[in-house]
Design a protein around this motif. Structure first.
Motif, PDB file in Angstrom:
ATOM      1  N   ASP A 475       0.792  -1.230   0.000  1.00 49.78           N
ATOM      2  CA  ASP A 475       0.000   0.000   0.000  1.00 49.78           C
ATOM      3  C   ASP A 475       0.822   1.278   0.000  1.00 49.78           C
ATOM      4  OD1 ASP A 475      -2.534  -1.227  -0.046  1.00 49.78           O
ATOM      5  OD2 ASP A 475      -2.431  -1.623   2.106  1.00 49.78           O
ATOM      6  N   THR A 476       2.109   1.196  -0.285  1.00 53.12           N
ATOM      7  CA  THR A 476       2.921   2.411  -0.351  1.00 53.12           C
ATOM      8  C   THR A 476       2.751   3.071  -1.712  1.00 53.12           C
ATOM      9  OG1 THR A 476       4.877   1.277  -1.196  1.00 53.12           O
ATOM     10  CG2 THR A 476       4.625   1.413   1.199  1.00 53.12           C
ATOM     11  N   TYR A 477       2.931   4.383  -1.739  1.00 56.78           N
ATOM     12  CA  TYR A 477       2.776   5.073  -3.012  1.00 56.78           C
ATOM     13  C   TYR A 477       3.890   4.704  -3.984  1.00 56.78           C
ATOM     14  CZ  TYR A 477       6.396   8.674  -2.167  1.00 56.78           C
ATOM     15  OH  TYR A 477       7.580   9.345  -1.965  1.00 56.78           O
ATOM     16  N   ASN A 478       5.054   4.247  -3.484  1.00 62.71           N
ATOM     17  CA  ASN A 478       6.145   3.832  -4.372  1.00 62.71           C
ATOM     18  C   ASN A 478       5.761   2.575  -5.160  1.00 62.71           C
ATOM     19  OD1 ASN A 478       6.961   4.593  -1.544  1.00 62.71           O
ATOM     20  ND2 ASN A 478       8.811   5.202  -2.635  1.00 62.71           N
ATOM     21  N   LYS A 479       5.114   1.615  -4.449  1.00 67.62           N
ATOM     22  CA  LYS A 479       4.683   0.389  -5.118  1.00 67.62           C
ATOM     23  C   LYS A 479       3.674   0.706  -6.220  1.00 67.62           C
ATOM     24  CE  LYS A 479       6.555  -3.276  -2.985  1.00 67.62           C
ATOM     25  NZ  LYS A 479       5.815  -4.038  -1.980  1.00 67.62           N
ATOM     26  N   PHE A 480       2.793   1.663  -5.939  1.00 69.33           N
ATOM     27  CA  PHE A 480       1.796   2.144  -6.907  1.00 69.33           C
ATOM     28  C   PHE A 480       0.961   0.990  -7.448  1.00 69.33           C
ATOM     29  CE2 PHE A 480       1.414   5.918 -10.115  1.00 69.33           C
ATOM     30  CZ  PHE A 480       0.058   5.978  -9.874  1.00 69.33           C
ATOM     31  N   TYR A 481       0.336   0.253  -6.552  1.00 66.36           N
ATOM     32  CA  TYR A 481      -0.557  -0.825  -6.947  1.00 66.36           C
ATOM     33  C   TYR A 481      -1.970  -0.281  -7.177  1.00 66.36           C
ATOM     34  CZ  TYR A 481       2.979  -4.380  -5.834  1.00 66.36           C
ATOM     35  OH  TYR A 481       4.110  -5.170  -5.817  1.00 66.36           O
ATOM     36  N   ALA A 482      -2.053   0.787  -7.951  1.00 68.12           N
ATOM     37  CA  ALA A 482      -3.320   1.410  -8.328  1.00 68.12           C
ATOM     38  C   ALA A 482      -3.114   2.042  -9.696  1.00 68.12           C
ATOM     39  CB  ALA A 482      -3.727   2.460  -7.298  1.00 68.12           C
ATOM     40  N   ASP A 483      -4.196   2.545 -10.283  1.00 71.57           N
ATOM     41  CA  ASP A 483      -4.084   3.179 -11.595  1.00 71.57           C
ATOM     42  C   ASP A 483      -3.639   4.637 -11.479  1.00 71.57           C
ATOM     43  OD1 ASP A 483      -5.263   0.973 -13.343  1.00 71.57           O
ATOM     44  OD2 ASP A 483      -6.819   1.243 -11.823  1.00 71.57           O
TER      45      ASP A 483
END
Length: 601
Positions: A475-483
């Protein structure tokens, strides 16, 4: 857009003062209000007439984004840089007037004093003699050299861009260090300058370079430093307790014997702790609707202050595919396989998403005078603020729908959701940190995107996790598991070079991945050889040409919709009326001068 300004004001003047900031962008920095303008503060009982080292008891700072790590070179969230800044020092920093001042260096090196070479290929620092680490050992040039070596190792996963263009760092003697550049560098004040680039101790971190960096728990949560405080207790995503560094260079400072940075449920809770209940002395990053803040300040326990630097709330676009069915390839970019997003790699879709947003409503309803709609990622200083993108200030739902129609994104089955020409629905996962203003922004944008046939799922993540940078967390913004995802960022240096380096591709080395512990700063996974080449020109440019290139780089990012700017934000914080010393610098942490803070007498 503006140089930072300090405003200390009671609730009658807060609104007018912030409006003045916005409509008087070119005005000179305002003088600090006189003591008579401040709310009456009760003198603290039992204190000596003058503050000395550890004389003023306990200082409580409340952050709704809790501190996760105290190693700034592995940190992702601003709150972590703030937490580390009480412990670790750079060679130079910026004061509240955006002036460079020496910290661990004896002076600011310049061409005139010989510190900057005439060919602009190096800068030489003389360290202050007698500086000790908190463990009592001396600071030397070897510590400075090691700091560069630590961050320069790609496997470390260094998250900052201060060392771009540095060829080598060498110790000329025990107290002299030279930074050598790969090309003539007109603006040499990036490496070891500011809170993103402090000196770490070689003796403590020498076994923590490269792949070992993340595993060094003691070093990353309890660094030995030269700053006013040292760690007494660290609880990740909860509380940090600091004690006085007995070896701090000024024997009369710091004035508080103990500092606590603790978390809060959200920004409103942080504000209440300072302005209503008096449980805390300082509340940072109060992303709270202005009317609510003014009502809290009216209780008379604290004062709101703010400064405009160049922070922008923006939506980042994921250029890779975050589909969880991809397993380890999820949101992973490699030179061999860029793993393109099924529809966000099409500029027509990204442009339509931007066109559908009404930035004026977001700024007016959710930020008030503390925010201004913007079409730029680089919103300041004024000399580098582009005027080429202002069309985004006008919402255009009709135009966005027409653009998507012409690009072949149609609603073929009548469910209100467009599909790609090969049948992929335009469904977007939109994530951000948990915060009332951000959730209201999400809700507005969700409605506007629905009007252009894009279905949006909203997700919010606890701020300490979202900005935490834990390589194991999904859930970190670095991983960016979102669109797409949303948060605020901006330059930490009045010169734009360091900030614009965040979008370098560098063959993929600057893109977060397992190879760099998800530490790269090009979070969008956008690669452009043209951008990298233009940035190389910026590094050696001067004067108006430098400004022109910075604007061109901003325009390349904005016009390619790598990220979608929304609001140019002021930094808004609050401090107790019993506290003296807070003095916001728009390009430093708000605690940059915490060693001088003390109780009102």
């Amino acid at each position: 857009m503006k140089h930072p300004r300090l405003w200390r004001m009671n609730h009658l003047f807060f609104l007018l003062a912030l409006l003045a900031i916005i409509f008087a962008a070119c005005a000179p920095p305002a003088a600090a209000p006189t003591a008579g303008e401040q709310p009456a503060a009760p003198a603290a009982a039992g204190l000596p007439p003058e503050p000395g080292r550890g004389t003023d008891g306990e200082l409580v700072l409340v952050y709704w984004q809790e501190v996760s790590i105290l190693n700034p070179y592995l940190a992702s969230g601003t709150k972590d840089f703030h937490g580390a800044s009480l412990i670790l020092d750079p060679l130079l920093e910026f004061n509240e007037n955006v002036e460079l001042v020496p910290v661990l260096a004896e002076e600011v090196p310049t061409l005139e004093n010989g510190g900057v070479s005439e060919d602009l290929m190096s800068i030489t620092y003389k360290l202050r003699p007698g500086i000790l680490w908190s463990d009592g050992t001396p600071l030397t040039a070897e510590d400075v050299v090691f700091t560069w070596e630590y961050c320069a190792d790609p496997a470390t996963g260094c998250t900052v861009q201060n060392f771009v263009g540095v060829a080598s760092v060498e110790a000329l003697d025990e107290l002299t260090v030279r930074v050598n550049f790969t090309d003539p560098t007109p603006y040499p004040y990036t490496a070891f300058v500011g809170y993103l680039s402090p000196i770490i101790q070689k003796a403590q971190f020498q076994n923590c370079k490269g792949e070992a960096a993340q595993a060094c728990s003691e070093q990353n949560t309890n660094p030995i430093g030269t700053g006013p405080y040292k760690v007494a207790e660290f609880r990740a995503n909860d509380t940090v307790v600091y004690a006085v560094n007995e070896n701090y260079r000024n024997p009369n400072q710091p004035h508080f014997a103990r500092v606590i940075i603790k978390g809060a449920e959200d920004a409103s809770a942080s504000a209440r702790a300072v302005l209503e209940t008096g449980e805390a002395d300082y509340g940072w990053n109060l992303q709270v609707e202005p009317a609510v803040l003014l009502d809290m300040e009216a209780k008379g326990k604290g004062t709101i202050m703010s400064a405009f630097g160049a922070n922008v709330e923006r939506i980042l676009i994921n250029f890779t595919n975050p589909d969880p069915n991809l397993g380890e390839k999820r949101s992973l970019w490699t030179p061999e396989d860029p793993n393109p997003h099924p529809f966000l790699t099409d500029i027509n879709v990204r442009k339509a998403l931007s066109m559908a947003i009404d930035r004026n409503i977001i700024a007016e309803q959710l930020y008030g005078p503390g925010g201004k709609p913007t079409c730029n990622l680089l919103a300041g200083p004024p000399a580098v603020a582009s005027t080429n993108n202002d069309a985004c200030l006008q919402q255009d739902i009709e135009g966005a729908n027409k653009l998507l129609d012409e690009a072949g994104y149609l609603d073929s089955n009548g469910d209100g959701i467009r599909e790609t020409p090969d049948g992929v629905p335009l469904r977007i996962l939109y994530q951000t940190s948990t915060n009332a203003v951000r959730q209201k922004t999400q809700a507005l944008i969700q409605q506007w995107w629905k009007q252009i046939g894009v279905e949006t799922e909203l997700k919010n993540v606890e701020a300490a996790v979202f900005f935490g940078g834990d390589p194991a967390s999904p859930d970190t913004y670095n991983k960016f598991y979102a669109d797409v995802e949303m948060f605020t960022n901006g330059p930490d240096n009045p010169d734009p070079q360091q900030y614009l380096a965040n979008w370098l591709c560098d063959g993929g080395a600057n893109i977060p991945s397992p190879a760099n512990n998800w530490g790269g700063s090009n979070v969008e996974r956008w690669c452009s050889e043209e951008y990298d080449a233009l940035f190389a020109q910026l590094r050696t440019a001067t004067g108006e040409e430098r400004n022109r290139l910075a604007i061109a780089l901003n325009d390349m990012l904005v016009q390619n919709y790598v990220a979608i700017p929304l609001v140019f934000r002021a930094s808004v914080s609050a401090y107790s009326n019993t506290l003296s010393g807070p003095n916001i610098s728009g390009f430093e942490t708000e605690e940059w001068n915490i060693e001088t803070w003390h109780r009102v007498r």
